[in-house]
Design a protein around this motif. Structure first.
Motif, mmCIF file in Angstrom:
data_model
loop_
_atom_site.group_PDB
_atom_site.id
_atom_site.type_symbol
_atom_site.label_atom_id
_atom_site.label_comp_id
_atom_site.label_asym_id
_atom_site.label_seq_id
_atom_site.Cartn_x
_atom_site.Cartn_y
_atom_site.Cartn_z
ATOM 1 N N ILE A 175 -7.039 8.806 -1.943
ATOM 2 C CA ILE A 175 -6.681 7.885 -0.871
ATOM 3 C C ILE A 175 -6.064 8.676 0.276
ATOM 4 O O ILE A 175 -5.610 9.798 0.099
ATOM 5 C CB ILE A 175 -5.697 6.787 -1.353
ATOM 6 N N SER A 176 -6.023 8.070 1.445
ATOM 7 C CA SER A 176 -5.431 8.740 2.600
ATOM 8 C C SER A 176 -3.929 8.513 2.628
ATOM 9 O O SER A 176 -3.408 7.609 1.964
ATOM 10 C CB SER A 176 -6.054 8.207 3.892
ATOM 11 N N ASP A 177 -3.242 9.309 3.409
ATOM 12 C CA ASP A 177 -1.791 9.135 3.570
ATOM 13 C C ASP A 177 -1.484 7.752 4.152
ATOM 14 O O ASP A 177 -0.524 7.093 3.745
ATOM 15 C CB ASP A 177 -1.213 10.207 4.500
ATOM 16 N N GLY A 178 -2.311 7.329 5.110
ATOM 17 C CA GLY A 178 -2.110 6.016 5.728
ATOM 18 C C GLY A 178 -2.201 4.886 4.722
ATOM 19 O O GLY A 178 -1.407 3.939 4.750
ATOM 20 N N THR A 179 -3.184 4.986 3.834
ATOM 21 C CA THR A 179 -3.331 3.973 2.788
ATOM 22 C C THR A 179 -2.112 3.962 1.880
ATOM 23 O O THR A 179 -1.588 2.902 1.533
ATOM 24 C CB THR A 179 -4.605 4.233 1.959
ATOM 25 N N PHE A 180 -1.650 5.144 1.520
ATOM 26 C CA PHE A 180 -0.473 5.245 0.653
ATOM 27 C C PHE A 180 0.719 4.536 1.283
ATOM 28 O O PHE A 180 1.383 3.717 0.648
ATOM 29 C CB PHE A 180 -0.134 6.714 0.384
ATOM 30 N N TYR A 181 0.984 4.831 2.552
ATOM 31 C CA TYR A 181 2.145 4.242 3.210
ATOM 32 C C TYR A 181 1.969 2.743 3.458
ATOM 33 O O TYR A 181 2.947 1.978 3.422
ATOM 34 C CB TYR A 181 2.477 4.994 4.496
ATOM 35 N N SER A 182 0.731 2.305 3.692
ATOM 36 C CA SER A 182 0.476 0.865 3.825
ATOM 37 C C SER A 182 0.776 0.150 2.519
ATOM 38 O O SER A 182 1.417 -0.907 2.502
ATOM 39 C CB SER A 182 -0.983 0.606 4.208
ATOM 40 N N TRP A 183 0.301 0.718 1.425
ATOM 41 C CA TRP A 183 0.547 0.122 0.113
ATOM 42 C C TRP A 183 2.033 0.158 -0.225
ATOM 43 O O TRP A 183 2.578 -0.776 -0.802
ATOM 44 C CB TRP A 183 -0.251 0.843 -0.966
ATOM 45 N N LYS A 184 2.690 1.257 0.141
ATOM 46 C CA LYS A 184 4.125 1.373 -0.139
ATOM 47 C C LYS A 184 4.891 0.284 0.605
ATOM 48 O O LYS A 184 5.788 -0.362 0.057
ATOM 49 C CB LYS A 184 4.634 2.757 0.263
ATOM 50 N N ALA A 185 4.534 0.058 1.880
ATOM 51 C CA ALA A 185 5.207 -0.974 2.666
ATOM 52 C C ALA A 185 4.942 -2.367 2.094
ATOM 53 O O ALA A 185 5.819 -3.227 2.090
ATOM 54 C CB ALA A 185 4.739 -0.906 4.123
#
Length: 131
Positions: free
Chosen positions: A12-22
């Motif tokens: 997954i991309s970093d953006g996806t990771f942070y979106s999921w984290k949020a």
């Protein structure tokens, strides 16, 4: 483990990771499941050539996008067999029209006419061609 390593490991991309984290940070598994009611299953999306089909993953493999009807029909069969999805859901995920999926051609009624047309088209009947 660093975020970049984790993302690379799971493709997954970093953006996806942070979106999921949020979105999911602090939720239990059951709360996250309730939040995702109606979302596609990732395994089903992957089998159907879903949202990230054709994207190069961290490992370097490329998933191909389904372009032919035969490929779509094979994906429907795979989703139904491997993932236990119903026919309507598998068709919806792959973008296959259910009436096209259920269609069975009516062969056999005009076999004699078809054979005669092939003979004429192939020039087997000399007087019929060009007259």
């Amino acid at each position: 483990m660093k975020t970049a390593e984790l993302c690379r490991k799971h493709g997954i991309s970093d953006g996806t990771f942070y979106s999921w984290k949020a979105k999911y940070d602090g939720m239990t598994v059951s709360e996250a499941a309730v939040a995702d009611v109606g979302r596609r299953e990732p395994a089903a999306e992957e089998a159907a050539g879903g949202v990230d089909a054709g994207r190069v993953r961290a490992e370097g493999s490329v998933e191909k996008r389904l372009t032919r009807s035969v490929d779509h029909y094979a994906a429907v069969e795979k989703l139904m067999a491997d993932h236990g999805l119903s026919e309507p859901r598998a068709c919806r995920l792959t973008g296959v029209n259910r009436s096209a999926w259920q269609y069975e051609p009516l062969r056999g009624k005009d076999d004699a006419v078809r054979e005669r047309m092939r003979e004429i088209a192939n020039g087997a009947v000399g007087s019929a061609v060009g007259s």
